[in-house]
Design a protein around this motif. Structure first.
Motif, short mmCIF file in Angstrom:
data_model
loop_
_atom_site.label_atom_id
_atom_site.label_comp_id
_atom_site.label_asym_id
_atom_site.label_seq_id
_atom_site.Cartn_x
_atom_site.Cartn_y
_atom_site.Cartn_z
N SER A 108 60.45 86.95 -22.96
CA SER A 108 60.62 87.91 -21.87
C SER A 108 61.96 87.77 -21.16
O SER A 108 62.46 88.73 -20.58
CB SER A 108 59.49 87.74 -20.84
N SER A 109 62.57 86.58 -21.24
CA SER A 109 63.87 86.39 -20.60
C SER A 109 65.04 86.80 -21.49
O SER A 109 66.20 86.69 -21.08
CB SER A 109 64.03 84.92 -20.19
N GLY A 110 64.75 87.24 -22.71
CA GLY A 110 65.80 87.72 -23.59
C GLY A 110 66.44 86.68 -24.47
O GLY A 110 67.44 86.96 -25.15
#
Length: 1319
Positions: A591-593
């Motif tokens: 989700s943080s990339g």
């Protein structure tokens, strides 16, 4: 229940200089493959002309060291010599080599020097080092054994063939000699040697190096015997001659069995011998007699896998086939888990194989064509998951050329039994279930010849599919079996060249193959080709081959999200987008990339959603569980995903369940670490070593496997409640009721889950349950408690519960009213109401008896009464029937009881003769229903009033009696007089005065108000009695004295001022009570300024001095107790450290003790205090209150001294906090010019308050407050939470009965007590 999955790393050794030499010469490799420092492998090569020692770096693929063995003439250049043993000696950085000529050579790998450290003239046949490399055993050409130290100093020499049995000789019981006993159908000549035995001795050590077994051919019988020798070369035991015993020999590292092979008349077996030489167990190899020979047998380091190297015997015009089989055991059954077929090509012929000593599941193999392979294995469970109700929870087990399938939805069958088995043509290596949830039972099977067989469920019968434990004589299995649909062939040369077979939802396959380089893999996407006429097998079309930059070590396809995830050897996670027009590989992004990469390699992976985000879960072989790249636990032995739930088993022998729907990763991490109190739904104890096999979808069964192989089914409470809630949401009451009844879930949940829906569907509930007994069982368990908030709170905090439409009514009454259409259920409903309506239930029975047109299907009055007697005690029911005043009903109940008619008939006849009201009074008094009895007796006339008043006094029914008469009657006044006297006796004088005053008894009311201190009411009563002024003044002065004793100076001053006109005495009382402003008001009101000098000013100065003395004493005591508290805490910390140092070390046996033992032990620590409590409980209430005030002793060294100090310090803070009311005193001091005294008092109070405020955080520490906020015990605690809390603490804290002691006192910051003019 698992079958082996594997990771193949195929390395082709490209040593060009060596290969050129071998092209011109006949190359043969010996069977030695050893490791140095776990990264360099040493390969022994025997050339016809030159002999070398090569060290190869597997990951660099180059020759790192080369030592010649022919330079100094240790081996002849013509190739006639032979090396019989090689051992790597890491501490000496050398390799020990033994030649058949008898030389023992030490080759230094750094200096490349070769030294001959010893020689045996008769030659050597075996050299074997002990596991600790402290001893070396040599077998010579003269059939002797020589034991030497690591420095090659001889210890002893013994003949291999001994006439004696050894030290472990059996005791003869006198049953005759061996020669006279029966020897089988072939007689004494049955013991025959193997035809292809090379005659060389074989040596194997036990794992601890204490014993060594030697297998040698007996010169007398020609068969092999196994002799066990001690470390000092003392013979321990000798096996009897075993016909057909072969050369392979391997001692299990765990030490209990020695494995060998035996050729029998009709089969080829692997046999096991004990240390005493006796046979102990066997299993048969899947070959015909005389088809293969066994070259070697090797156990892996943890004794779980037995590798067998076999080779064909009879082959015409071609090279023999070579095989490697991996066998494991469970539940006393041997499984062939993997079979590697290396074919008949010369270059693929095996030269050596070896288990890794550090990575217990890594197998190294070296082939004739310079192919080096090593395989990484791990345990996996092949199971299907899906929504198909017929083929769910199937688990497949590899057993040679059979696949054992167990359908856990229908039957929990322990291995090696199964529901049905699939018979294939070759040994099975991999199984893949269909990832389409609607076809989750279909299987694709990859065998040793790289053929893929597809089995699907259908209506056809397959002769290769046989029922197992669920079938039998006269028993028809209700389980559907699959049939062979298609078989696909593949041309792959290397054994297990295709791995990680995965069946995608679109009926295509994914497999992983080896790339062009060692550290590369290829992901093949295969689709079926239309069947060609005239061919038995079909082919797979290669849709796409995606190169992978790295070695794929796991592959998983989620049946829910259809996502495919690959794990590489460098722990990177890749996602394969197979549904795209052009499938590609891309990194797995969180989700943080950032790209996801496991911190460690995981042997089990799975995909799920946590809080809506798709994540990948990984479990290492060291029990570490990861969510993406975050480690959430380090004690997980297995896990499984079931809908929105995650189930795990831990090293602490528990099974935990978490709902991932609204759970964050941090919350999951906290729950697994035990930082939060365990909910009763989330955790349960399981047997030691349990691992999850599968979770049955749309059910509550969790199947666990024990270390010994047997199965156990548990119904985890979280899954049970989740499934019940789903059934209730779908109005499937029957399924929910049966599950709750079977698993002992409280039936109140049927209503509490959604009261509105339940009441709206009562008819549906009745139709589905369709059993009066079940409905009555439901009624008997009903309680007013809301079980969704107490016993069964929801884990996911999401509920479809709708509030009840009648919140003011009780639950049991609501349900009972809605089910009052069914006879027996009506009775149950009335009985279960609160309070029970037994009179109504009895009346229903009476109506049934009096009914003139009975219904055929209705319940008779006798049956209804019998059922009612089952619910209620017969004596209680008799009393209730008597309370209906219906004598016919009383007799009907009495007839069903065991009462004697002589007991109740005279009593009933007497009652019949009485007047109706007095009759009912007599019945109510007999039943002790005194309130009703009063009502009936009040209607009997004035002649019974004395009896009425006596009953009121006896039963204290004054309030009920007053309601029966008007307030202006004499009876009302008599009852009030008696009531007032009763209240006076109870010392409730004020209430007694109110009763007297209401009834007009003013004299008694005055005395009562005067006793209670209600001077206003007393003056009112004096006025009603017509008191004179003098008499009223005397009454006021008397009450003022009592008020002063009660320290009510202001009220006493009012009496003296207003009713006696004694103004000076009133002022003095105000000064005595420190009511400075009110005293000053009266002084000026009556113009008595002389009192200012004589009384007021000295009083305020004296008050200032006393306050200074009080503050100084409080400050001194506070500092003394604070310093002592620090000393006590330091002493307790040292005591805890000393106790931890002497704590018993962890051992598995301690976990077998009762879990409550720790609680008992902890409570015994404060046995002295507990004993004192037992003495206190026997005292009077006054002494008990006095003892409670002293329950914490300040005596130095007492067990609760720190608690006592906390209590005293809190009292000091609260005492100083009350001094803030000196604000009025400060104003008076300033008013009369005493600024210096006022300033000194204000400064001292400010310093003391500041000292205490800064010391609160040091005295009442945060951990102390935490222990008081979350107690171990309480109404919301469960057995699991209590045990977990005790296990987290090495010592139980002392039991504090008053939690306020652990709570820091509060300071009132809003009170403005300072005077700014004094600052």
């Amino acid at each position: 229940m698992g079958c082996f999955l594997l990771t193949v790393r195929h390395l082709i050794l490209s040593v060009h200089s060596v290969l050129k030499l071998t092209e011109k010469r006949c190359l043969r490799l010996a069977r030695d493959l050893i490791f140095k420092d776990c990264c360099t492998l040493t390969i022994q090569m025997v050339l016809l002309r030159n002999f070398f020692k090569l060290c190869l770096e597997p990951f660099c693929i180059k020759v790192s060291r080369e030592v010649s063995l022919t330079a100094d003439g240790f081996l002849p250049e013509d190739g006639s010599g032979c090396i019989v043993g090689v051992e790597d000696l890491p501490e000496q950085e050398s390799v020990c080599v033994a030649t058949a000529a008898g030389d023992i050579l030490l080759c230094n790998l750094n200096t490349k020097q070769v030294e001959c450290v010893g020689s045996v003239d008769s030659g050597l046949s075996v050299m074997s080092w002990s596991p600790d490399q402290e001893l070396v055993l040599l077998a010579t050409g003269q059939q002797t054994l020589i034991m030497m130290t690591r420095d090659f100093e001889p210890i002893t020499e013994k003949q291999i063939h001994q006439d004696e049995f050894g030290e472990g000789k059996f005791v003869s019981l006198g049953w005759g000699k061996k020669e006279t006993q029966f020897h089988g159908s072939e007689g004494k000549q049955a013991a025959q040697p193997s035809a292809w035995d090379d005659g060389r001795p074989r040596v194997t050590w036990r794992g601890d190096g204490q014993f060594v077994a030697v297998s040698a051919v007996c010169p007398e019988t020609g068969t092999r015997k196994v002799r066990v020798w001690s470390r000092e070369l003392v013979l321990q035991s000798t096996s009897e001659p075993i016909s057909g015993l072969e050369q392979a020999l391997s001692w299990k590292p765990s030490g209990n069995l020695i494995a060998s092979t035996q050729e029998k008349p009709n089969r080829h077996d692997v046999v096991f011998l004990e240390k005493n030489g006796l046979l102990h167990g066997e299993f048969t190899l899947p070959f015909q007699k005389g088809q293969v020979k066994v070259n070697e047998m090797l156990w892996n380091a943890d004794s779980t896998i037995l590798a067998i190297w076999l080779e064909d015997l009879k082959v015409e015009n071609s090279n023999p086939n070579t095989y490697v089989q991996l066998w494991t055991t469970g539940n006393y059954h041997w499984y062939l888990k993997q079979s590697l077929h290396f074919g008949s090509l010369e270059e693929n012929r095996l030269v050596s194989l070896l288990w890794d000593q550090e990575n217990v599941y890594r197998l190294h193999i070296l082939c004739q064509g310079w192919h080096y392979l090593f395989y990484d294995w791990h345990w996996s469970t092949d199971h299907g998951l899906g929504e198909n109700s017929q083929h769910m929870a199937n688990v497949a087990v590899i057993d040679g050329d059979k696949v054992l399938v167990t359908a856990f939805q229908h039957a929990v069958v322990p291995p090696p039994m199964c529901t049905y088995e699939l018979q294939l043509q070759q040994a099975v290596n991999q199984i893949a279930f269909h990832t389409d949830p609607k076809h989750s039972g279909d299987m694709a099977i990859l065998d040793a010849d790289n053929r893929i067989s597809v089995y699907r469920y259908g209506e056809m019968n397959d002769p290769t599919v046989k029922t197992g434990a669920v079938g039998g004589n006269g028993f028809k299995a209700a389980v559907e079996t699959p049939c062979l649909d298609k078989t696909y062939s593949n041309e792959v040369m290397n054994p297990l060249g295709l791995r990680f077979l995965t069946w995608l939802p679109d009926d295509s396959f994914l497999v992983v193959g080896q790339g062009q380089h060692a550290a590369q893999s290829v992901l093949h996407h295969l689709t079926a080709v239309p069947h060609a006429a005239g061919t038995e097998e079909e082919c797979l079309n290669l849709r796409l081959s995606v190169p992978v930059d790295g070695e794929v070590i796991s592959l998983y396809c989620s049946p829910v999200t259809k996502t495919v995830a690959l794990q590489l050897a460098d722990r990177r996670i890749l996602k394969y987008l197979w549904e795209a027009a052009t499938p590609v590989l891309e990194p797995w992004w969180n989700s943080s990339g950032s790209a996801v990469q496991f911190p460690y390699r995981c042997v089990q992976t799975s995909i799920t959603r946590i809080s809506g985000e798709e994540v990948i879960l990984g479990l290492t072989d060291r029990c570490r569980l990861f969510v993406n790249d975050t480690e959430v636990a380090s004690n997980i032995t297995s896990f499984a995903i079931h809908n929105e739930f995650l189930l795990v088993t831990t090293n602490s022998h528990t099974c935990q369940c978490f709902c991932l729907k609204n759970l964050s990763v941090k919350a999951l991490q906290a729950g697994l670490s035990g930082a939060t109190a365990p909910n009763s739904e989330t955790l349960r104890k399981v047997e030691r070593g349990s691992r999850i096999v599968t979770v049955v979808p749309q059910d509550t069964k969790v199947v666990l496997q024990m270390p010994r192989g047997n199965l156990e089914t548990v119904h985890h409470r979280a899954l049970v409640l989740a499934q019940i809630r789903k059934w209730l949401d779908r109005l499937m009451f029957r399924e929910a009721f049966q599950c709750m009844r079977k698993l002992r879930i409280n039936l109140n949940l049927l209503y509490d889950h959604n009261p509105k829906v339940f009441l709206e569907n009562t008819e549906t509930f009745i139709k589905q349950i369709d059993s009066v007994n079940y409905i009555n069982l439901f009624f008997t368990e009903l309680k007013e408690e809301d079980f969704t908030k107490t016993m069964y709170p929801s884990l996911n905090d999401s509920s479809n519960t709708q509030p009840c439409q009648h919140p003011d009514q009780k639950k049991v009454n609501l349900i009972s009213f809605s089910y009052c259409r069914y006879c027996l259920s009506i009775l149950t409903a009335h009985v279960k109401k609160s309070p029970p309506e037994l009179e109504i239930a009895l009346q229903k029975v009476h109506d049934l008896r009096e009914s003139t047109t009975p219904d055929v299907q209705a319940v008779s009055a006798e049956e209804a009464l019998k059922y009612l007697l089952f619910l209620v005690d017969v004596n209680e029911l008799y009393d209730y029937s008597l309370g209906t005043y219906d004598f016919d009903l009383v007799i009907m109940v009495a007839e069903k009881s065991q009462k004697d008619p002589k007991e109740y008939l005279p009593f009933l006849n007497t009652l019949r003769k009485m007047e109706t009201n007095y009759q009912r009074y007599t019945i109510d008094r007999h039943l002790k229903r005194y309130t009703k009895a009063l009502g009936h007796l009040s209607k009997c006339g004035p002649e019974h009033f004395s009896e009425f008043l006596n009953l009121v006094k006896d039963q204290n029914l004054y309030s009920e009696a007053l309601k029966l008469y008007l307030s202006d009657t004499q009876e009302y006044k008599d009852i009030s007089d008696a009531y007032g006297e009763y209240l006076s006796q109870k010392q409730l004088y004020e209430q007694a005065g109110l009763i007297f005053a209401r009834a007009g008894i003013f004299a008694k009311a005055l005395d009562a108000f005067q006793s209670s201190g209600s001077w206003q009411q007393a003056l009112c009563m004096a006025s009603r009695l017509g008191y004179t002024k003098d008499k009223l003044s005397n009454l006021a002065r008397s009450m003022a004295g009592k008020l002063v004793e009660q320290r009510k100076h202001a009220e006493a001053a009012i009496l003296l001022e207003q009713y006696t006109q004694d103004y000076e005495e009133a002022v003095l009382l105000l000064l005595e009570g420190a009511l400075w402003e009110e005293a000053l008001r009266l002084i000026h009101k009556y113009d008595r300024l002389d009192i200012l000098e004589t009384n007021l000013k000295p009083a305020i100065l004296e008050a200032q001095k006393s306050q200074l003395i009080f503050l100084d004493s409080q400050k001194t005591a506070f500092l003394r107790h604070k310093s002592r508290l620090q000393v006590v805490r330091q002493l307790k910390e040292k005591a805890c450290e000393n106790q931890q140092d002497y704590e018993v070390p962890h051992c598995p046996e301690l976990e077998l003790l009762s879990e409550t033992s720790s609680v008992v032990t902890a409570s015994d620590m404060n046995s002295k205090y507990s004993h004192s409590n037992s003495r206190i409980s026997a005292r009077s209430s006054k002494n008990r209150r006095k003892a409670e005030r002293k329950r914490y002793s300040l005596k130095e060294g007492s067990p609760l001294e720190d608690i006592a100090l906390l209590e005293v310090l809190g009292e000091s803070v609260r005492a100083v906090e009350t001094v803030k009311d000196i604000h009025v005193l400060l104003k008076q001091l300033v008013l009369f010019g005493y600024d210096e005294q006022a300033g000194a008092l204000q400064q001292v109070l400010e310093e003391v308050l500041q000292l205490m405020e800064t010391s609160v955080s040091e005295i009442w520490t945060p951990d102390l407050q935490q222990s008081s906020v979350s107690p171990v015990l309480g109404p919301n605690s469960t057995a699991n939470s209590i045990m977990a809390a005790y296990q987290q603490k090495r010592m139980m804290p002392p039991v504090v009965q008053d939690p306020e002691v652990l709570t820091p006192p509060k300071f009132n910051k809003n009170l403005q007590w300072k005077l700014h003019l004094l600052q």
